[in-house]
Structure formats: C-alpha cells, structure tokens
Design a protein around this motif. Structure first.
Motif, PDB file in Angstrom:
ATOM      1  N   CYS A 272     -80.594 -10.456  41.364  1.00 18.04           N
ATOM      2  CA  CYS A 272     -79.831 -11.164  40.333  1.00 18.04           C
ATOM      3  C   CYS A 272     -79.644 -10.312  39.078  1.00 18.04           C
ATOM      4  O   CYS A 272     -78.608 -10.429  38.404  1.00 18.04           O
ATOM      5  N   VAL A 273     -80.617  -9.461  38.763  1.00 20.46           N
ATOM      6  CA  VAL A 273     -80.437  -8.533  37.643  1.00 20.46           C
ATOM      7  C   VAL A 273     -79.262  -7.600  37.928  1.00 20.46           C
ATOM      8  O   VAL A 273     -78.414  -7.348  37.061  1.00 20.46           O
ATOM      9  N   ALA A 274     -79.223  -7.077  39.160  1.00 21.93           N
ATOM     10  CA  ALA A 274     -78.106  -6.207  39.543  1.00 21.93           C
ATOM     11  C   ALA A 274     -76.779  -6.944  39.429  1.00 21.93           C
ATOM     12  O   ALA A 274     -75.798  -6.419  38.878  1.00 21.93           O
ATOM     13  N   THR A 275     -76.734  -8.181  39.921  1.00 24.80           N
ATOM     14  CA  THR A 275     -75.484  -8.959  39.869  1.00 24.80           C
ATOM     15  C   THR A 275     -75.121  -9.326  38.431  1.00 24.80           C
ATOM     16  O   THR A 275     -73.938  -9.372  38.073  1.00 24.80           O
ATOM     17  N   ALA A 276     -76.136  -9.586  37.607  1.00 23.65           N
ATOM     18  CA  ALA A 276     -75.874  -9.901  36.202  1.00 23.65           C
ATOM     19  C   ALA A 276     -75.244  -8.709  35.485  1.00 23.65           C
ATOM     20  O   ALA A 276     -74.363  -8.881  34.632  1.00 23.65           O
ATOM     21  N   PHE A 277     -75.685  -7.496  35.816  1.00 17.94           N
ATOM     22  CA  PHE A 277     -75.067  -6.302  35.234  1.00 17.94           C
ATOM     23  C   PHE A 277     -73.586  -6.231  35.613  1.00 17.94           C
ATOM     24  O   PHE A 277     -72.738  -5.858  34.792  1.00 17.94           O
ATOM     25  N   ILE A 278     -73.277  -6.589  36.858  1.00 22.26           N
ATOM     26  CA  ILE A 278     -71.877  -6.588  37.303  1.00 22.26           C
ATOM     27  C   ILE A 278     -71.080  -7.623  36.519  1.00 22.26           C
ATOM     28  O   ILE A 278     -69.989  -7.338  36.006  1.00 22.26           O
ATOM     29  N   TYR A 279     -71.621  -8.837  36.437  1.00 21.69           N
ATOM     30  CA  TYR A 279     -70.945  -9.885  35.668  1.00 21.69           C
ATOM     31  C   TYR A 279     -70.739  -9.439  34.221  1.00 21.69           C
ATOM     32  O   TYR A 279     -69.681  -9.690  33.625  1.00 21.69           O
ATOM     33  N   ALA A 280     -71.749  -8.808  33.641  1.00 24.27           N
ATOM     34  CA  ALA A 280     -71.665  -8.424  32.238  1.00 24.27           C
ATOM     35  C   ALA A 280     -70.549  -7.412  31.999  1.00 24.27           C
ATOM     36  O   ALA A 280     -69.788  -7.526  31.031  1.00 24.27           O
ATOM     37  N   GLU A 281     -70.434  -6.431  32.891  1.00 21.64           N
ATOM     38  CA  GLU A 281     -69.397  -5.413  32.711  1.00 21.64           C
ATOM     39  C   GLU A 281     -68.005  -6.002  32.921  1.00 21.64           C
ATOM     40  O   GLU A 281     -67.094  -5.779  32.109  1.00 21.64           O
ATOM     41  N   LEU A 282     -67.825  -6.751  34.004  1.00 24.05           N
ATOM     42  CA  LEU A 282     -66.510  -7.318  34.283  1.00 24.05           C
ATOM     43  C   LEU A 282     -66.117  -8.355  33.238  1.00 24.05           C
ATOM     44  O   LEU A 282     -64.951  -8.449  32.847  1.00 24.05           O
ATOM     45  N   SER A 283     -67.092  -9.145  32.775  1.00 26.30           N
ATOM     46  CA  SER A 283     -66.791 -10.174  31.779  1.00 26.30           C
ATOM     47  C   SER A 283     -66.452  -9.567  30.432  1.00 26.30           C
ATOM     48  O   SER A 283     -65.665 -10.135  29.674  1.00 26.30           O
TER      49      SER A 283
ATOM     50  N   ARG B 175     -71.156  -1.454  29.576  1.00 21.59           N
ATOM     51  CA  ARG B 175     -71.171  -0.673  30.811  1.00 21.59           C
ATOM     52  C   ARG B 175     -72.548  -0.824  31.451  1.00 21.59           C
ATOM     53  O   ARG B 175     -73.581  -0.581  30.810  1.00 21.59           O
ATOM     54  N   MET B 176     -72.567  -1.246  32.707  1.00 23.82           N
ATOM     55  CA  MET B 176     -73.850  -1.460  33.379  1.00 23.82           C
ATOM     56  C   MET B 176     -74.613  -0.147  33.509  1.00 23.82           C
ATOM     57  O   MET B 176     -74.024   0.920  33.693  1.00 23.82           O
ATOM     58  N   PRO B 177     -75.956  -0.194  33.412  1.00 25.30           N
ATOM     59  CA  PRO B 177     -76.755   1.027  33.564  1.00 25.30           C
ATOM     60  C   PRO B 177     -76.901   1.413  35.039  1.00 25.30           C
ATOM     61  O   PRO B 177     -76.766   0.575  35.932  1.00 25.30           O
ATOM     62  N   LEU B 178     -77.147   2.706  35.258  1.00 25.31           N
ATOM     63  CA  LEU B 178     -77.485   3.244  36.582  1.00 25.31           C
ATOM     64  C   LEU B 178     -76.406   2.960  37.636  1.00 25.31           C
ATOM     65  O   LEU B 178     -76.713   2.797  38.818  1.00 25.31           O
ATOM     66  N   TYR B 179     -75.157   2.871  37.211  1.00 23.56           N
ATOM     67  CA  TYR B 179     -74.065   2.672  38.174  1.00 23.56           C
ATOM     68  C   TYR B 179     -74.075   3.814  39.186  1.00 23.56           C
ATOM     69  O   TYR B 179     -74.304   4.978  38.807  1.00 23.56           O
ATOM     70  N   PRO B 180     -73.889   3.580  40.511  1.00 24.75           N
ATOM     71  CA  PRO B 180     -73.459   2.339  41.173  1.00 24.75           C
ATOM     72  C   PRO B 180     -74.601   1.539  41.803  1.00 24.75           C
ATOM     73  O   PRO B 180     -74.385   0.838  42.800  1.00 24.75           O
ATOM     74  N   LEU B 181     -75.809   1.661  41.248  1.00 20.54           N
ATOM     75  CA  LEU B 181     -76.956   1.007  41.867  1.00 20.54           C
ATOM     76  C   LEU B 181     -76.765  -0.505  41.966  1.00 20.54           C
ATOM     77  O   LEU B 181     -77.070  -1.116  43.004  1.00 20.54           O
ATOM     78  N   ALA B 182     -76.279  -1.139  40.894  1.00 23.27           N
ATOM     79  CA  ALA B 182     -76.170  -2.606  40.869  1.00 23.27           C
ATOM     80  C   ALA B 182     -75.280  -3.150  41.991  1.00 23.27           C
ATOM     81  O   ALA B 182     -75.710  -4.024  42.746  1.00 23.27           O
ATOM     82  N   PRO B 183     -74.037  -2.679  42.144  1.00 21.08           N
ATOM     83  CA  PRO B 183     -73.225  -3.227  43.240  1.00 21.08           C
ATOM     84  C   PRO B 183     -73.769  -2.904  44.625  1.00 21.08           C
ATOM     85  O   PRO B 183     -73.628  -3.705  45.552  1.00 21.08           O
ATOM     86  N   ILE B 184     -74.430  -1.752  44.780  1.00 13.28           N
ATOM     87  CA  ILE B 184     -75.014  -1.409  46.079  1.00 13.28           C
ATOM     88  C   ILE B 184     -76.151  -2.366  46.417  1.00 13.28           C
ATOM     89  O   ILE B 184     -76.250  -2.865  47.549  1.00 13.28           O
ATOM     90  N   VAL B 185     -77.017  -2.641  45.439  1.00 11.28           N
ATOM     91  CA  VAL B 185     -78.120  -3.581  45.661  1.00 11.28           C
ATOM     92  C   VAL B 185     -77.580  -4.964  46.016  1.00 11.28           C
ATOM     93  O   VAL B 185     -78.062  -5.626  46.951  1.00 11.28           O
ATOM     94  N   THR B 186     -76.577  -5.412  45.282  1.00 13.24           N
ATOM     95  CA  THR B 186     -76.013  -6.744  45.538  1.00 13.24           C
ATOM     96  C   THR B 186     -75.379  -6.831  46.916  1.00 13.24           C
ATOM     97  O   THR B 186     -75.621  -7.794  47.659  1.00 13.24           O
ATOM     98  N   LEU B 187     -74.591  -5.845  47.295  1.00 16.45           N
ATOM     99  CA  LEU B 187     -73.937  -5.874  48.608  1.00 16.45           C
ATOM    100  C   LEU B 187     -74.955  -5.800  49.744  1.00 16.45           C
ATOM    101  O   LEU B 187     -74.791  -6.457  50.786  1.00 16.45           O
ATOM    102  N   THR B 188     -76.016  -5.030  49.558  1.00 12.25           N
ATOM    103  CA  THR B 188     -77.070  -4.952  50.576  1.00 12.25           C
ATOM    104  C   THR B 188     -77.766  -6.296  50.740  1.00 12.25           C
ATOM    105  O   THR B 188     -78.007  -6.763  51.864  1.00 12.25           O
ATOM    106  N   ALA B 189     -78.081  -6.934  49.614  1.00 11.76           N
ATOM    107  CA  ALA B 189     -78.724  -8.254  49.671  1.00 11.76           C
ATOM    108  C   ALA B 189     -77.804  -9.279  50.325  1.00 11.76           C
ATOM    109  O   ALA B 189     -78.258 -10.130  51.106  1.00 11.76           O
ATOM    110  N   LEU B 190     -76.512  -9.206  50.042  1.00 12.16           N
ATOM    111  CA  LEU B 190     -75.562 -10.145  50.637  1.00 12.16           C
ATOM    112  C   LEU B 190     -75.470  -9.967  52.148  1.00 12.16           C
ATOM    113  O   LEU B 190     -75.350 -10.943  52.892  1.00 12.16           O
TER     114      LEU B 190
END
Length: 466
Positions: free
Chosen positions: A63-74, A398-413
């Motif tokens: 959820c931290v990873a996904t929150a970073f995604i939401y934060a950047e896109l929002s 800008r989310m930190p440690l990109y592209p870690l956040a979307p990779i973590v989220t997609l793996t969990a999904l």
C-alpha cells in the motif's frame, strides 16, 4: 452534434475551500480504520492467526508503494474524476474509460455493502433489527448529509473520525494493559488455528491474509476525488494521501497487536467472529462494549458519507466529460448555487446506493468483484507510461525510488489474481465479474462514445477551475 449544442462548454466548477486537514479527514473516513479492524481484520485472524501481523506488514509495504503512485498521479491531475483521468492522459481514452467503468461499480456498491452490516453491530443494543431497512435508512441519511457544503462535511467526518479513533484507543488500552506475551513473539513464532489446536503458520496463509489486509487498508487514494475542492491541490494533495495511509497503518496495526499480546485463550480469539468486541466485553463490561459498538456504527456511517461524497464527485466529472449523453450529463454536472455541491449527482449516486441495499450482500460483493485489482493495475501502468513519455514530468510530487513502487504493486496484484482464482466461492466469481465490467466498458466505449467522435476529457486545472 446535438450533445455539443446542449451541454454547456464550461460546467460550473467545484468550490475550492479545503486544506490538507479537510481532505485528510475525508480520506481517512473512506479508509474507516475502526470498521476495518472490527469487520475485516477478524477474517485475517481466521486465515493466518498471529501471522496476521506479518500479513499487515506485507500489505502495508504494497500500500505504501501504491500510495506513492497515487500521490504522483494525483499531483499531476488532482481532478475529481480520479483514476480514469490519469489513465486516459497516459494510456489513452479506451483504457481510461475502462477505469471509469470499473469504478462505477466500486462507487455504487460499496456503501450498501457495508451498510448491511450496521444492524448486526447494533443487535446487542436493539435486538431484531431488520438489516435491509436499516441499511437503506443509513445510506439515504448519508446522502442527505453529503449534499451539504464540502467544508461542513469535512467537519462532520472529522468529528465522527474522532469517535472511531477513541474506540480504537479503548481496544489498545485494554489490550496492552493486560499483555501476557511479547509483540516480538508474534513475529518470531506466528501460529494459527487447526481445529482447537495451534500450529505454525504456513506462508500461503500469510499471503491470503495479506490480500485481505490490502483491502482493509484501501481508501487513501480517495483524496484525489476532492482534488478540485482543495486549495493549491497539485502541491498539497500528495501530503494528504501519504498521511492518510500512514495513519491508517497505525490505527489498524496497533489494535491488532494489542489484542494478540493480551489474549488469554489465543485459539478462541483467533477463531472468533468478533474478537475485538469479545475482548471489550470481557475486560470492560457490557456498557463499554455497547458504546464501542455504537462507535463502530458511527465509523461505518462516516465511511458511507465520505464514499457518497466521492461517488458524487466522480459522477460529476464523468458528466462534465460527456459520458452519458442528454439529459443525464447536464443534470449530473449541475452544482448547487448555495451549497456548492454536485447535488443531483449526489442524489443519483446515493439513491442508487439506497436501492442496492435490497440486493443480497453476497451479490453486492460478487458484483463489486475484484475491481480494486483493475484500478491498481491501471494506475501502476499509468505511472510507468507517464514517466517514460514525460507526461508526468511537471507533477509537483515525484515518487521515490522509481520504478520500485509500480513494480511492487503489479507483483502483488499478480499474486492476488492467482489466489483469487483459486477461491472458487468468492475470488473466482469476483474476477469473472470484473472481467465482465471491463468487457462492458469496452463495448460502451466503441458502440456509444466512439460513434459520437473522439472522446476527450476536460482539463479543469487550465479551464478556470483552479
């Protein structure tokens, strides 16, 4: 052509009056930590025992990873349409409308689904309450409250949020006040029930519980639905999203640990349908237990108010983007001249939600499907494409440690999809229903929207809404 003539070129914008705190209160009300603890966490305990702590930690990382995604896109598009706006800008109109279509079901069916549990929570105080009439009354009342000015609603939800935090504080105080085992033991030697015995937890059980935990923590991304009512939203909305997730993690993990370190009969606690209520009754008596039950009902009502608010703004945005045609678009894009709320969209969304209380709970859950998987996948891909093509280059956050956040989220999904498919009773039907929603959205896009011409979405940040 007729639609273009009849719909105003620039619908009246929402009024910007919220700060970080106001959006935070509304967003935390959507996540509803107290109702998650009392309603969802018991399922985690039955699935993984004390391994639920590890499950919550793992879900928290996702959820931290996904929150970073939401934060950047929002921060790039703090637009009340939410996820479909970001996906349309990055992945194109078809993908964006799929996000829109899936979110229609999520927004409409969540309030009645949780409202149907209110009578069960009040059964100790008022036995024999009929679930459906109570649920309909709750959703209808929440809809009327949602018509008020957004600052009034932020205040109302803030007060209700305080009540549910107090209920959680009671659980924490009672739990840690009579602790009989260390928190470290929960991590080093996690156990689960097998009949009446306790056995070591297997990794698969923790994975299943982590899937449940992701849903329990969800809601922090709802801040974007209030983006057009937030002052200086591009620079401030990310803060509300990240604070909402951080506080939700604290409000849900700490009570979980509190009940586990203090359970005299751990097996009975892990197997109970209402472990938190049971603990409060045993240690504080029926009066405190009833007060806590009322607080959880308030938390559910609070969540419904916040969800109706978000739903109304979502439908206002879809109407502004001319998704439904005449006469629906002009109606749902209307803003009340005094209250500043999308009042017809609020009444329509709340009215449908009230009627949906007549549907069986299981049907609501299945129809809602695993839409969250599609939404999270969509924004993860949007974040990747947005960065790759430079579309989000001007985002203030800008989310930190990109592209870690979307990779973590997609793996969990991917893991959630796999485990859901193995669950033939609820998970697999949910995936099938979500696939049907995607197919229906694609069909509507090609057969309706494309026949009118190229579907484009508005840019309220550059059209005077700011």
């Amino acid at each position: 052509m007729l639609d273009d003539q009849l719909i105003p070129d620039a619908p009246r914008p929402l009024l910007r009056s919220l700060g970080v705190a106001g959006v935070l209160f509304l967003t935390l009300s959507v996540t509803s930590p107290a109702s998650s603890v009392f309603v969802i966490v018991p399922g985690m305990l039955r699935a993984a025992g004390t391994g639920a702590v590890w499950a919550m930690i793992l879900a928290g990382l996702v959820c931290v990873a996904t929150a970073f995604i939401y934060a950047e896109l929002s921060s790039a598009w703090p637009v009340t349409g939410g996820e479909y706006v970001a996906v349309t800008h990055t992945l194109g109109p078809l993908a964006g409308f799929v996000m829109l279509g899936v979110n229609v079901f999520n927004n409409l069916f969540f309030p009645p689904a949780i409202a149907l549990g209110v009578s069960a929570l009040l059964s100790g105080l008022i036995p024999g309450l009929a679930p459906v009439p109570v649920a309909m009354a709750v959703v209808a009342s929440a809809t009327l409250v949602a018509l008020l000015q957004i600052r009034v609603n932020a205040l109302v939800t803030g007060i209700f949020l305080l009540v549910e935090v107090i209920a959680l504080a009671v659980v924490v105080w009672l739990g840690f006040g009579s602790a009989i085992r260390s928190s470290l033991a929960l991590l080093l030697q996690p156990v689960m029930t097998s009949g009446k015995a306790l056995i070591p937890v297997d990794p698969a059980s923790i994975g299943v519980a982590a899937t449940i935990a992701i849903f329990a923590l969800n809601g922090y991304g709802a801040a974007v639905y209030f983006g057009e009512e937030m002052l200086d939203a591009p620079k401030r909305i990310a803060r509300s999203i990240l604070w909402a997730l951080g506080l939700t993690l604290i409000f849900e993990i700490v009570p979980l640990v509190a009940i586990l370190v203090s359970a005299p009969d751990l097996a009975a606690t892990l197997a109970s349908d209402d472990p938190f209520g049971m603990m409060v009754r045993q240690r504080a008596g029926s009066t405190v237990s009833n007060l806590v039950a009322i607080a959880i009902v308030i938390a559910i009502v609070n969540a419904i108010i916040a969800c109706v608010l978000a739903c109304a703004r979502f439908f206002y945005s879809t109407a502004r983007d001319r998704c439904w045609g005449i006469p629906i678009d002009p109606l749902m894009a209307a803003i009340h001249p005094r209250l500043g709320s999308p009042w017809i969209a609020t009444l329509i969304g709340g009215g449908i939600g009230t009627l949906c209380c007549l549907m069986p709970l299981q049907v609501l859950l299945v129809v809602s499907g695993t839409g969250l998987v599609a939404i999270y996948a969509g924004i993860s891909l949007a974040a990747i494409i947005g960065r790759h093509r430079g579309i989000t280059a001007n985002a203030p956050y800008r989310m930190p440690l990109y592209p870690l956040a979307p990779i973590v989220t997609l793996t969990a999904l991917a893991y959630i999809v796999w485990t859901s498919w193995l669950d033939v009773e609820e998970g697999r039907p949910g995936l099938i229903m979500t696939a049907a929603q995607v197919a229906l959205s694609i069909a509507y896009y090609w057969l309706v929207l494309r026949r009118r011409g190229t579907w484009t979405i508005g840019d309220p940040l550059n059209e005077g809404a700011r």
